[in-house]
Design an enzyme around this catalytic site. Structure first.
Site, PDB file in Angstrom:
ATOM      1  CE  LYS A  52      -1.883   1.927   3.651  1.00  0.00           C
ATOM      2  NZ  LYS A  52      -2.784   2.331   4.957  1.00  0.00           N
ATOM      3  CG  ASP A  70      -7.309   3.254   1.448  1.00  0.00           C
ATOM      4  OD1 ASP A  70      -8.349   2.758   0.906  1.00  0.00           O
ATOM      5  OD2 ASP A  70      -7.354   4.581   1.767  1.00  0.00           O
TER       6      ASP A  70
END
Length: 140
Positions: A52, A70
């Site tokens: 991420k 996310d």
């Protein structure tokens, strides 16, 4: 480390984040002294950096197309029926398959924004949602 903790205290998990920032800074100074890494493989060698965070850096700093998964992207993509995986890497692959690479970063940002503003985790605000008529998970 105490100075770093003070700076990141408001973000939550500040002890772990401060340790990761300190570790990543040391690796950057030692292994990447010639410049900040711009490849996924290199970014993943930094303490505290997962896919991420690496995708955020690639998409935002280097303009490399990146799906940033996310909590909001995960929730919204599943609710809209765009992804069925529970695994962030799986969601990333599913969304990549649906979109041209040039739109990945912007699409991720838009899903995150939608998740923060409208499609909340516990109580989505489906009434005024512009996607409600297309959403298989709409409520009300």
């Amino acid at each position: 480390i105490a100075d770093i903790e003070t700076l990141v205290r408001s973000t939550g998990f500040f002890h772990a984040k401060a340790k990761s920032i300190q570790g990543a800074s040391a690796v950057l100074a030692r292994a990447f002294a010639s410049g900040f890494p711009s490849r996924m493989e290199d970014l993943l060698t930094l303490p505290g950096v997962g896919r991420k965070t690496a995708n955020v850096v690639l998409g935002t700093c280097f303009g490399v197309p990146a799906i940033i998964v996310d909590t909001h992207v995960r929730r919204v993509s599943q609710r809209l029926g765009l992804a069925s995986s529970d695994d962030p890497d799986g969601i990333e692959r599913e969304l990549q398959a649906l979109l041209p690479a040039a739109g990945w970063t912007d699409f991720s940002r838009r899903l995150t924004f939608h998740g923060r503003r409208r499609c909340h985790a516990r109580k989505p605000d489906c009434g005024p949602c512009p996607l409600a008529r297309l959403c298989p998970s709409r409520q009300g």
